[in-house]
Design a protein around this motif. Structure first.
Motif, mmCIF file in Angstrom:
data_model
loop_
_atom_site.group_PDB
_atom_site.id
_atom_site.type_symbol
_atom_site.label_atom_id
_atom_site.label_comp_id
_atom_site.label_asym_id
_atom_site.label_seq_id
_atom_site.Cartn_x
_atom_site.Cartn_y
_atom_site.Cartn_z
ATOM 1 N N ASN A 51 0.967 -1.398 0.096
ATOM 2 C CA ASN A 51 0.027 -0.019 0.039
ATOM 3 C C ASN A 51 0.746 1.155 -0.130
ATOM 4 O O ASN A 51 0.452 2.233 -0.473
ATOM 5 C CB ASN A 51 -0.931 -0.076 1.158
ATOM 6 N N ASN A 54 2.027 2.578 -3.634
ATOM 7 C CA ASN A 54 1.050 3.139 -4.303
ATOM 8 C C ASN A 54 0.482 4.482 -3.716
ATOM 9 O O ASN A 54 -0.255 4.983 -4.041
ATOM 10 C CB ASN A 54 0.065 2.429 -4.710
ATOM 11 N N LEU A 56 -1.243 4.758 -1.137
ATOM 12 C CA LEU A 56 -2.489 4.592 -0.642
ATOM 13 C C LEU A 56 -2.366 4.718 0.937
ATOM 14 O O LEU A 56 -3.067 5.076 1.697
ATOM 15 C CB LEU A 56 -3.205 3.339 -0.985
ATOM 16 N N ARG A 89 0.092 7.036 -9.827
ATOM 17 C CA ARG A 89 -0.712 5.918 -10.181
ATOM 18 C C ARG A 89 -0.801 5.593 -11.763
ATOM 19 O O ARG A 89 -1.211 4.337 -11.906
ATOM 20 C CB ARG A 89 -2.202 6.392 -9.549
ATOM 21 N N MET A 94 -1.931 -1.492 -9.510
ATOM 22 C CA MET A 94 -2.078 -2.512 -8.248
ATOM 23 C C MET A 94 -3.525 -3.362 -8.566
ATOM 24 O O MET A 94 -4.379 -2.593 -8.629
ATOM 25 C CB MET A 94 -2.262 -1.428 -7.158
ATOM 26 N N PHE A 96 -5.630 -5.579 -6.248
ATOM 27 C CA PHE A 96 -5.837 -6.067 -4.865
ATOM 28 C C PHE A 96 -6.099 -7.531 -4.729
ATOM 29 O O PHE A 96 -6.502 -8.185 -5.682
ATOM 30 C CB PHE A 96 -6.778 -5.193 -4.303
ATOM 31 N N TYR A 101 -14.278 -7.557 -6.575
ATOM 32 C CA TYR A 101 -15.125 -6.700 -6.015
ATOM 33 C C TYR A 101 -14.943 -5.191 -6.319
ATOM 34 O O TYR A 101 -15.915 -4.498 -6.034
ATOM 35 C CB TYR A 101 -14.449 -6.793 -4.328
ATOM 36 N N GLN A 102 -14.136 -4.917 -7.086
ATOM 37 C CA GLN A 102 -13.917 -3.362 -7.254
ATOM 38 C C GLN A 102 -14.739 -3.280 -8.591
ATOM 39 O O GLN A 102 -14.922 -2.180 -9.165
ATOM 40 C CB GLN A 102 -12.467 -3.185 -7.870
ATOM 41 N N LEU A 103 -15.248 -4.080 -9.367
ATOM 42 C CA LEU A 103 -16.201 -4.063 -10.617
ATOM 43 C C LEU A 103 -17.436 -3.206 -10.284
ATOM 44 O O LEU A 103 -18.111 -3.504 -9.130
ATOM 45 C CB LEU A 103 -16.600 -5.293 -11.162
ATOM 46 N N PHE A 104 -17.842 -2.225 -11.272
ATOM 47 C CA PHE A 104 -19.097 -1.555 -10.958
ATOM 48 C C PHE A 104 -19.772 -1.266 -12.050
ATOM 49 O O PHE A 104 -20.876 -0.723 -12.026
ATOM 50 C CB PHE A 104 -18.569 -0.229 -10.015
ATOM 51 N N ASP A 111 -16.164 -0.744 -17.648
ATOM 52 C CA ASP A 111 -15.251 -1.043 -16.389
ATOM 53 C C ASP A 111 -13.667 -0.973 -16.614
ATOM 54 O O ASP A 111 -12.937 -0.369 -15.916
ATOM 55 C CB ASP A 111 -15.636 -2.413 -15.473
ATOM 56 N N TYR A 114 -12.383 2.672 -16.878
ATOM 57 C CA TYR A 114 -12.476 3.460 -15.699
ATOM 58 C C TYR A 114 -10.927 4.189 -15.719
ATOM 59 O O TYR A 114 -10.798 5.425 -15.506
ATOM 60 C CB TYR A 114 -12.960 2.900 -14.870
ATOM 61 N N GLY A 115 -9.858 2.994 -15.462
ATOM 62 C CA GLY A 115 -8.744 3.833 -14.928
ATOM 63 C C GLY A 115 -8.135 4.637 -16.055
ATOM 64 O O GLY A 115 -7.576 5.642 -15.712
ATOM 65 N N ASN A 118 -9.656 8.107 -15.909
ATOM 66 C CA ASN A 118 -9.326 8.715 -14.652
ATOM 67 C C ASN A 118 -7.971 9.409 -15.061
ATOM 68 O O ASN A 118 -7.591 10.535 -14.478
ATOM 69 C CB ASN A 118 -9.290 7.817 -13.573
ATOM 70 N N MET A 168 -4.154 1.061 -17.844
ATOM 71 C CA MET A 168 -3.429 2.221 -17.417
ATOM 72 C C MET A 168 -1.864 2.142 -18.014
ATOM 73 O O MET A 168 -1.040 3.024 -17.826
ATOM 74 C CB MET A 168 -3.401 2.499 -15.994
#
Lengths: 295, 287
Positions: A51, A54, A56, A89, A94, A96, A101-104, A111, A114-115, A118, A168
């Motif tokens: 962590n 990155n 975080l 970034r 990264m 995890f 669980y990060q899919l939305f 999806d 997204y990166g 950003n 990315m």
């Protein structure tokens, strides 16, 4: 050099009954092109360390434990007060634990994009990258791109999540137990995928509990124990140090264990063999030898 | 997010931690009632000293307990300023005579009674928060829920599903830290993909939260289904015929604690109403 860490410490909940020293003077170097493994028990500080890479988790300044600490990732100094997080970034990808669980988003393509969105990549470029990322993780773009990520199987979801990071185009890819919770075939597929990804993303850091993976894929391994680095080894050196492995409560790779057992029972194989392929060729040679002797 | 102190048990051994949760809950309610009967600074002082004694006895660091006031600090300042500016007291002449000043500017007034009232309100708010926060520092959510279930059990006669409500409450409390942890993980994952949650106007920020909220909903629903299955598979069927593993029992310290809180309430009432017309009470509690 990709990552340079010197004397890095971190304390959770300082000055309370929950105080916990997660990192204790960690010093590590990851060179460009490494497939760097990090092993250690749950709670040994592996996740806290990655962590940091990155930003975080920021380098702790209160209490004063990091005064001589160095944390340099892809040429960005993270001990600075305000490092360029966006640039960082972009360079450090990264993945995890349980990344599905990060899919939305509504569709897989959205999806994955997204990166890149950003980062401010322009539209045509995003489409190219998304297509490439989805193909690179071994999925068929035309088949999955317009489907909902929640309709996919577990292994496919994980691939989509990894695609969402490599879109990315990072220089350094960090993976926290990428194979957790998958069946043996799924594990193998994901690792082969990472090996393939490594051709374009030169440096990979992987946290793992699984000695088989580490032995087979990494060229360097750092061993963590209670927030300290017990040493950085090449896999063959590490698994040759049986005493260290034992004292840390770690296991040998299955292949090595089998090779050691065979060697002990009089089969002529190297007891510290690390890969399946290596053991296989030795056994074939051994069998041929016996056959020749019999003739 | 790990630094949220409200509602976190401070795990040390102390007489306060060992008290029966029912006693602590009722005493906390009594304490809140008590505070509403206080109307002078001297008596606030008495209550504060009593509370301080209990805090010391609980071995929770004073600083930790005081930090729970941070949450309402803004509210206190707000109330203080408004009470001060809009309270006209007894009118210009009487105020001038009693306190020697009465400053008017535009619609605002600063006067002696206003200042005193504002101060009292601030004291009341602080004391109101400190007491219950001590309760949450010394009592686990599980014990608290059991206490609530026990105290509400008479309502079962009205066919209210008290046990089920308590069960829901304890599940909710139990899952708060889990969901917070999950949120942090998902936020980190999206941050690693370049998301930014603290830039732009309010609409942009709300939109930026979507990639966190959707996975959270999915996780929570999934967990709820799994939990329901786990509960079902252990033959849970609600309150009927269910016994307690930890039976709550009053012991001597609990009785003493009740007596202490009753004494405090009684003392405060005596100061407030001065039933027996004692002159020292009247003098003691002027401001």
């Amino acid at each position: 050099m990709s990552v340079e860490i010197k004397n890095l410490s971190y304390i959770y909940n300082p000055k309370s009954p929950f105080e916990k020293r997660a990192l204790d003077g960690v010093t590590l170097d990851v060179e460009d092109g490494d497939f760097f493994g990090i092993i250690g028990h749950t709670g040994s500080g592996k996740s806290t360390l990655i962590n940091h890479l990155n930003a975080l988790t920021r380098v702790q300044t209160k209490p004063r434990i990091n005064e001589n600490a160095v944390l340099n990732v892809c040429g960005i100094d993270l001990t600075a007060k305000k490092p360029d997080l966006k640039k960082l970034r972009e360079k450090v990808g990264m993945v995890f634990q349980y990344p599905e669980y990060q899919l939305f988003a509504d569709t897989v393509a959205e999806d994955v994009a997204y990166g890149a969105k950003n980062l401010g990549v322009d539209k045509d470029e995003i489409n190219v990258r998304v297509h490439e990322a989805i193909e690179r993780v071994g999925l068929d773009y035309d088949d999955v791109a317009m489907r909902s990520p929640f309709d996919l199987s577990g292994g496919q979801k994980r691939r989509v999540a990894i695609a969402g990071v490599i879109v990315m185009r990072p220089e350094l890819l960090i993976l926290d137990e990428p194979t957790a919770g998958l069946d043996p075939k799924g594990k193998k597929d994901i690792l082969e995928l990472i090996r393939a990804v490594k051709r374009t993303c030169p440096t990979v850091v992987m946290v793992s509990h699984n000695m088989d993976e580490v032995a087979e894929y990494c060229n360097k391994v750092a061993v963590f124990e209670e927030g300290k680095v017990m040493g950085v080894f090449t896999p063959d050196k590490l698994f040759a140090e049986r005493e260290l492995i034992k004292s840390l409560g770690l296991e040998l790779p299955t292949v090595t264990e089998l090779a050691a057992y065979l060697a002990e029972s009089g089969v002529n194989v190297d007891p510290s063999t690390l890969t399946e392929a290596g053991l296989e060729s030795q056994l074939i040679a051994y069998a041929k030898n016996i056959k020749n002797n019999a003739e | 997010m790990k630094d949220i102190s409200f509602g976190q048990v401070y795990p040390v051994e102390s007489p306060i931690h060992r008290l029966d949760a029912r006693a602590k809950l009722i005493i906390t309610i009594t304490y809140i009632v008590t505070i509403f009967f206080v109307d002078t600074f001297v008596v606030y002082g008495v209550v504060a000293v009593a509370l301080l004694g209990v805090i010391l006895l609980s071995r929770v660091p004073l600083r930790k307990v005081l930090s729970s006031v941070k949450v309402i600090f803004f509210l206190v300042v707000f109330t203080f300023v408004f009470t001060l500016l809009f309270n006209r007291g007894m009118g210009p002449e009487a105020e001038e005579a009693a306190y020697g000043y009465y400053i008017e500017f535009g619609p605002f007034v600063i006067c002696g009674s206003g200042l005193i009232n504002a101060g009292r309100l601030a004291c009341r708010l602080f004391l109101l928060v400190l007491g219950p926060s001590l309760l949450t520092f010394t009592t686990t959510p599980m014990d608290l829920t059991a206490a609530i279930e026990h105290l509400l059990s008479p309502l079962k006669l009205l066919r209210l599903p008290i046990h089920e409500l308590a069960m829901m409450m304890s599940l909710t409390l139990r899952l708060i830290p889990t969901i917070m942890e999950e949120t942090e993980k998902i936020m980190n994952a999206q941050k690693a993909r370049g998301a930014c949650f603290d830039h732009g106007n309010i609409f942009k920020r709300a939109a930026a939260l979507l990639p966190v909220l959707i996975p959270m909903f999915i996780c929570s629903l999934k967990r709820a289904y799994e939990l329901a299955d786990a509960i079902d598979s252990r033959c849970y069927h609600g309150a009927k015929g269910r016994t307690k593993m930890k039976v709550m029992k009053y012991r001597v310290p609990d009785i003493l604690a009740y007596l202490f809180s009753a004494a405090l309430l009684f003392a405060v009432l005596v100061f407030a109403y001065n039933w027996w017309g004692w002159s020292w009470v009247a003098e003691f509690a002027v401001i």
